[in-house]
Design a protein around this motif. Structure first.
Motif, PDB file in Angstrom:
ATOM      1  N   ALA A  52      41.938  49.352  29.004  1.00 13.88           N
ATOM      2  CA  ALA A  52      40.947  48.293  29.190  1.00 13.88           C
ATOM      3  C   ALA A  52      41.615  46.951  28.929  1.00 13.88           C
ATOM      4  O   ALA A  52      42.160  46.725  27.846  1.00 13.88           O
ATOM      5  N   ILE A  53      41.608  46.082  29.927  1.00 15.20           N
ATOM      6  CA  ILE A  53      42.205  44.747  29.815  1.00 15.20           C
ATOM      7  C   ILE A  53      41.084  43.726  29.871  1.00 15.20           C
ATOM      8  O   ILE A  53      40.330  43.672  30.850  1.00 15.20           O
ATOM      9  N   GLU A  54      40.967  42.919  28.828  1.00 19.31           N
ATOM     10  CA  GLU A  54      39.884  41.944  28.743  1.00 19.31           C
ATOM     11  C   GLU A  54      40.436  40.582  28.357  1.00 19.31           C
ATOM     12  O   GLU A  54      41.390  40.488  27.583  1.00 19.31           O
ATOM     13  N   LEU A  55      39.809  39.539  28.868  1.00 12.88           N
ATOM     14  CA  LEU A  55      40.136  38.190  28.447  1.00 12.88           C
ATOM     15  C   LEU A  55      39.550  37.928  27.062  1.00 12.88           C
ATOM     16  O   LEU A  55      38.519  38.502  26.691  1.00 12.88           O
ATOM     17  N   THR A  87      38.075  32.329  23.034  1.00 12.08           N
ATOM     18  CA  THR A  87      38.785  31.079  23.331  1.00 12.08           C
ATOM     19  C   THR A  87      38.516  30.586  24.748  1.00 12.08           C
ATOM     20  O   THR A  87      39.213  29.701  25.229  1.00 12.08           O
ATOM     21  N   LEU A  88      37.502  31.159  25.404  1.00 17.37           N
ATOM     22  CA  LEU A  88      37.245  30.807  26.797  1.00 17.37           C
ATOM     23  C   LEU A  88      35.791  30.351  26.939  1.00 17.37           C
ATOM     24  O   LEU A  88      34.893  31.163  27.154  1.00 17.37           O
ATOM     25  N   PRO A  89      35.514  29.066  26.793  1.00 25.04           N
ATOM     26  CA  PRO A  89      34.133  28.592  26.917  1.00 25.04           C
ATOM     27  C   PRO A  89      33.606  28.777  28.338  1.00 25.04           C
ATOM     28  O   PRO A  89      34.351  28.715  29.308  1.00 25.04           O
ATOM     29  N   ARG A  90      32.318  28.989  28.413  1.00 23.86           N
ATOM     30  CA  ARG A  90      31.677  29.209  29.715  1.00 23.86           C
ATOM     31  C   ARG A  90      31.070  27.898  30.202  1.00 23.86           C
ATOM     32  O   ARG A  90      30.387  27.210  29.442  1.00 23.86           O
ATOM     33  N   VAL A  91      31.294  27.580  31.456  1.00 24.98           N
ATOM     34  CA  VAL A  91      30.803  26.333  32.043  1.00 24.98           C
ATOM     35  C   VAL A  91      29.783  26.668  33.119  1.00 24.98           C
ATOM     36  O   VAL A  91      30.014  27.531  33.964  1.00 24.98           O
ATOM     37  N   LEU A  92      28.642  25.968  33.078  1.00 27.67           N
ATOM     38  CA  LEU A  92      27.576  26.183  34.048  1.00 27.67           C
ATOM     39  C   LEU A  92      27.196  24.847  34.682  1.00 27.67           C
ATOM     40  O   LEU A  92      27.413  23.775  34.111  1.00 27.67           O
ATOM     41  N   LEU A 108      44.664  37.621  26.252  1.00 21.46           N
ATOM     42  CA  LEU A 108      44.194  38.907  26.744  1.00 21.46           C
ATOM     43  C   LEU A 108      44.315  39.955  25.644  1.00 21.46           C
ATOM     44  O   LEU A 108      45.130  39.818  24.728  1.00 21.46           O
ATOM     45  N   SER A 109      43.525  40.993  25.756  1.00 21.13           N
ATOM     46  CA  SER A 109      43.651  42.142  24.854  1.00 21.13           C
ATOM     47  C   SER A 109      43.739  43.412  25.681  1.00 21.13           C
ATOM     48  O   SER A 109      43.053  43.547  26.704  1.00 21.13           O
ATOM     49  N   VAL A 110      44.604  44.316  25.239  1.00 22.82           N
ATOM     50  CA  VAL A 110      44.790  45.596  25.918  1.00 22.82           C
ATOM     51  C   VAL A 110      44.488  46.706  24.925  1.00 22.82           C
ATOM     52  O   VAL A 110      45.110  46.782  23.860  1.00 22.82           O
ATOM     53  N   THR A 111      43.523  47.528  25.235  1.00 23.28           N
ATOM     54  CA  THR A 111      43.156  48.651  24.370  1.00 23.28           C
ATOM     55  C   THR A 111      43.129  49.935  25.177  1.00 23.28           C
ATOM     56  O   THR A 111      42.895  49.924  26.396  1.00 23.28           O
ATOM     57  N   ILE A 148      44.080  36.399  36.521  1.00 25.64           N
ATOM     58  CA  ILE A 148      44.820  36.750  35.307  1.00 25.64           C
ATOM     59  C   ILE A 148      44.639  38.224  34.971  1.00 25.64           C
ATOM     60  O   ILE A 148      45.597  38.928  34.632  1.00 25.64           O
ATOM     61  N   VAL A 149      43.406  38.708  35.075  1.00 23.95           N
ATOM     62  CA  VAL A 149      43.139  40.116  34.764  1.00 23.95           C
ATOM     63  C   VAL A 149      43.852  41.027  35.754  1.00 23.95           C
ATOM     64  O   VAL A 149      44.397  42.071  35.382  1.00 23.95           O
ATOM     65  N   ARG A 150      43.881  40.653  37.018  1.00 20.31           N
ATOM     66  CA  ARG A 150      44.576  41.480  38.017  1.00 20.31           C
ATOM     67  C   ARG A 150      46.064  41.572  37.714  1.00 20.31           C
ATOM     68  O   ARG A 150      46.660  42.651  37.785  1.00 20.31           O
TER      69      ARG A 150
END
Length: 490
Positions: free
Chosen positions: A293-296, A300-305, A283-286, A348-350
Motif C-alpha cells: 500500500a503506497i499512500e501520500l 503534510t498535504l493541505p487540501r485546496v477547494l 510517501l509511506s509504504v506498508t 507521484i503515487v504511480r
C-alpha cells in the motif's frame, strides 16, 4: 522560378510553454512541504480558493501487480474536458531552464518513525529536544561573575570569536589592537576564559584544547606535553617514534592514549545549536494483504477547494466588464490549481508504485537485494517521459519499515555478476563491502582481498571500484585501519 511575392499556408506543430504549464511542471518537483508554501501564496492571491486542512482522501495506490496502463499517462492531462487548454506535463523540456527544486541529495536513510502511543496520539519528540542555553550564553554568564566591567568588555569580544565547537577563531593581537588594550591583558582574560566550563573552551587549536583538559585532570606532565606537541605522529600511528620522544614505555604510552580518548575535542558542541530539521516523508509504504500500500502523507498535504458559494455571490452582484473578466480569471486559476495538484498526487503515487514493484526485494529482504534501476526503466513501465520521473523523484522521501529513504536512493548503477547472472546494484555491493570490513577481525583485509571475496560472492568488480566505494563510505584503507586497530589496542 517566379520572384513575385505570394501567400502560402503551412501547418506545423510546436510546444508552447505557457506560464501555467511551466508552473505545473515545477509542482511535480516540489516536496509536500514546499507545496504548502505554494498553496499559501495562492490562497493570498485568489479569494476563490480555500484550504480545508490535510487531504483526507489522498489517492491510494494499488498493489504493484495491479496494471496501471489504463490510467491517464501521469501528468499528461492537466485539465479536464471543457477547459481552454490541455497541454501535457509529460514532455521533454531539457532545453528549457527552469529552477525546478533544490538540488538532489544523496540517498538518506534514517530510523522509521515510531508508531503512536496507546491513546492514539503520536509521540511528541520535540518535547525531548535540548532546550539548554547556547555556548555563548553559558560563557557570558560565567564571564559576568568572573570579571569586572573593564575586563568583561574584553571577555565579550573574545567570546564573540569562539565558534560552536568552542575554539577561538581570531588572533588575540588583532583583538587587542581593535580594542585599544595591551596584548598581555587580553591574554590574561583569555587564560581565565579557558578555565570556564566546558573544559577546553577558548583553545586556538586541538593541542591547546586537549592540554587545557589535561591540566584540569592533573595529567599535564612533560610526557603528555610532548605527546600533544606531536599529535601528527599519533594520527599516523607512529607509536615507536612517539615513545622515543616522550621517553615512556609501552604501558605508559597506552595509558596516555587512553587519557586522551576521554577528552572532548569539540567541547562547545554539547551546548545550544539548532536541532537538525527532521526529514518528513512524502510517501509511506506498508505491507498489505496483497502487495503493498503506497499512500501520500496527508498530514503534510493541505487540501485546496474552490469556494463556489463565494463565486456565486460575486457573480450575482453588479459588475462591469473588467470585474467579470477578473472573476473569470480567478475561477479558471483556482480550477487549474486544484486539478494540477490532484494530477500531481496521482503521478507521484504511480511512480512510487512502480519503484516499489521494481525494488520489492529491497522492502522484503534489505539493501543487499537492491536491484539496478534507472529513470528510463520506470518511465517506460508507466508510459511517462524520463524527465517527468526525474522531477517526481526529486527532493521527495519515502517511509517504510526499513527507514526513510529519498526516492533517488532506489536508482543505482549496475554491477555485473561474476557468474554471468543478473546484475546487482552498487548499493548492494557497498553493503557487502561494509559487512566484510566489519567482520574482518584481527586480519585486516586489503582491497585485493576484498575483490577476491566479492568475486566469490558473485560480484564482478575491479579493485579501483572497491577503493572508490570504500572511500565513499568513509572507510579507510587497510593501512589506516591497521593503525587505528593498533591505537585502539594500545
Amino acid at each position: 522560378m517566379s520572384l513575385a511575392p505570394r501567400l502560402d499556408l503551412r501547418q506545423s506543430q510546436s510546444l508552447v510553454m505557457t506560464p501555467q504549464l511551466q508552473q505545473a511542471i515545477k509542482l511535480l518537483a516540489l516536496s509536500n512541504l514546499e507545496i504548502e508554501g505554494v498553496i499559501a501564496e495562492e490562497l493570498e492571491r485568489n479569494p476563490l480558493l480555500e484550504s480545508s486542512g490535510p487531504a483526507d482522501d489522498a489517492p491510494d495506490a494499488a498493489p504493484p501487480e495491479t496494471p496501471t496502463r489504463d490510467e491517464p499517462a501521469g501528468a499528461d492531462e492537466l485539465v479536464m474536458a471543457g477547459e481552454a487548454t490541455g497541454e501535457s506535463l509529460d514532455v521533454d523540456i531539457a532545453a528549457e531552464r527552469f529552477d525546478d527544486s533544490p538540488s538532489d541529495h544523496s540517498g538518506l536513510s534514517s530510523a522509521a518513525a515510531p508508531a503512536g502511543t496507546g491513546s492514539g496520539e503520536a509521540v511528541d519528540f520535540d518535547s525531548f529536544a535540548d532546550t539548554s542555553e547556547s555556548l555563548a550564553d553559558v560563557l557570558l554568564a560565567q564571564a559576568g561573575a568572573a570579571f569586572d566591567e573593564a575586563d568583561l568588555f574584553i571577555a565579550r569580544a573574545l567570546i564573540d570569536q569562539i565558534d560552536e565547537a568552542g575554539y577561538l577563531r581570531a588572533d588575540i593581537a588583532d583583538i587587542a589592537r581593535r580594542l585599544g588594550v595591551e596584548l598581555a591583558r587580553v591574554q590574561a582574560v583569555l587564560a581565565m576564559i579557558q578555565r570556564f566550563e566546558p573544559s577546553g573552551v577558548g583553545a586556538r587549536d586541538l593541542a591547546e584544547c586537549l592540554a587545557i583538559q589535561a591540566r584540569e585532570a592533573d595529567r599535564y606532565d612533560p610526557c603528555m606535553a610532548r605527546l600533544l606537541d606531536h599529535l601528527d605522529l599519533l594520527a599516523r600511528g607512529d607509536l615507536t617514534r612517539l615513545k622515543r620522544l616522550c621517553q615512556v614505555d609501552d604501558e605508559d604510552m597506552a595509558d596516555m592514549i587512553r587519557e586522551l580518548r576521554g577528552y572532548d575535542p569539540k567541547p562547545g558542541c554539547r551546548y545550544g545549536g539548532e536541532a537538525p530539521a527532521p526529514v518528513i516523508p512524502d510517501l509511506s509504504v506498508t505491507r498489505a494483504r496483497k502487495g503493498w500500500a503506497i499512500e501520500l502523507n496527508a498530514a503534510t498535504l493541505p487540501r485546496v477547494l474552490v469556494n463556489k458559494g463565494y463565486y456565486s455571490e460575486l457573480s450575482d452582484g453588479a459588475q462591469d466588464k473588467a470585474g467579470k473578466a477578473w472573476l473569470a480569471e480567478k475561477l479558471a486559476s483556482a480550477n487549474w490549481l486544484v486539478k494540477a495538484l490532484d494530477q500531481r498526487q496521482r503521478t507521484i503515487v504511480r511512480v512510487a508504485t512502480e519503484i516499489v514493484r521494481q525494488q520489492e526485494a529491497f522492502f522484503l529482504r534489505g539493501v543487499a537485494h537492491l536491484r539496478p534501476l534507472t529513470l528510463r526503466q520506470v518511465a517506460e513501465a508507466i508510459d511517462l517521459h524520463e524527465s517527468t520521473v526525474s522531477r517526481v523523484t526529486s527532493n521527495k522521501y519515502l517511509s517504510c519499515a526499513r527507514g526513510v529513504f529519498e526516492l533517488k536512493y532506489f536508482f543505482t548503477s549496475a554491477i555485473a555478476a561474476a557468474d554471468g547472472g543478473d546484475a546487482v546494484s552498487a548499493e548492494a555491493v557497498k553493503s557487502a563491502i561494509r559487512a566484510l570490513i566489519a567482520g574482518e577481525g584481527d586480519k585486516i583485509l586489503s582491497d585485493d582481498t576484498l575483490v577476491e571475496q566479492l568475486n566469490a560472492k558473485g560480484f564482478d568488480i575491479a579493485r579501483r571500484t572497491v577503493a572508490k566505494y570504500r572511500e565513499s563510505m568513509g572507510i579507510g584503507s587497510s593501512v589506516q585501519r591497521r593503525r587505528a586497530r593498533a591505537l585502539a589496542g594500545g
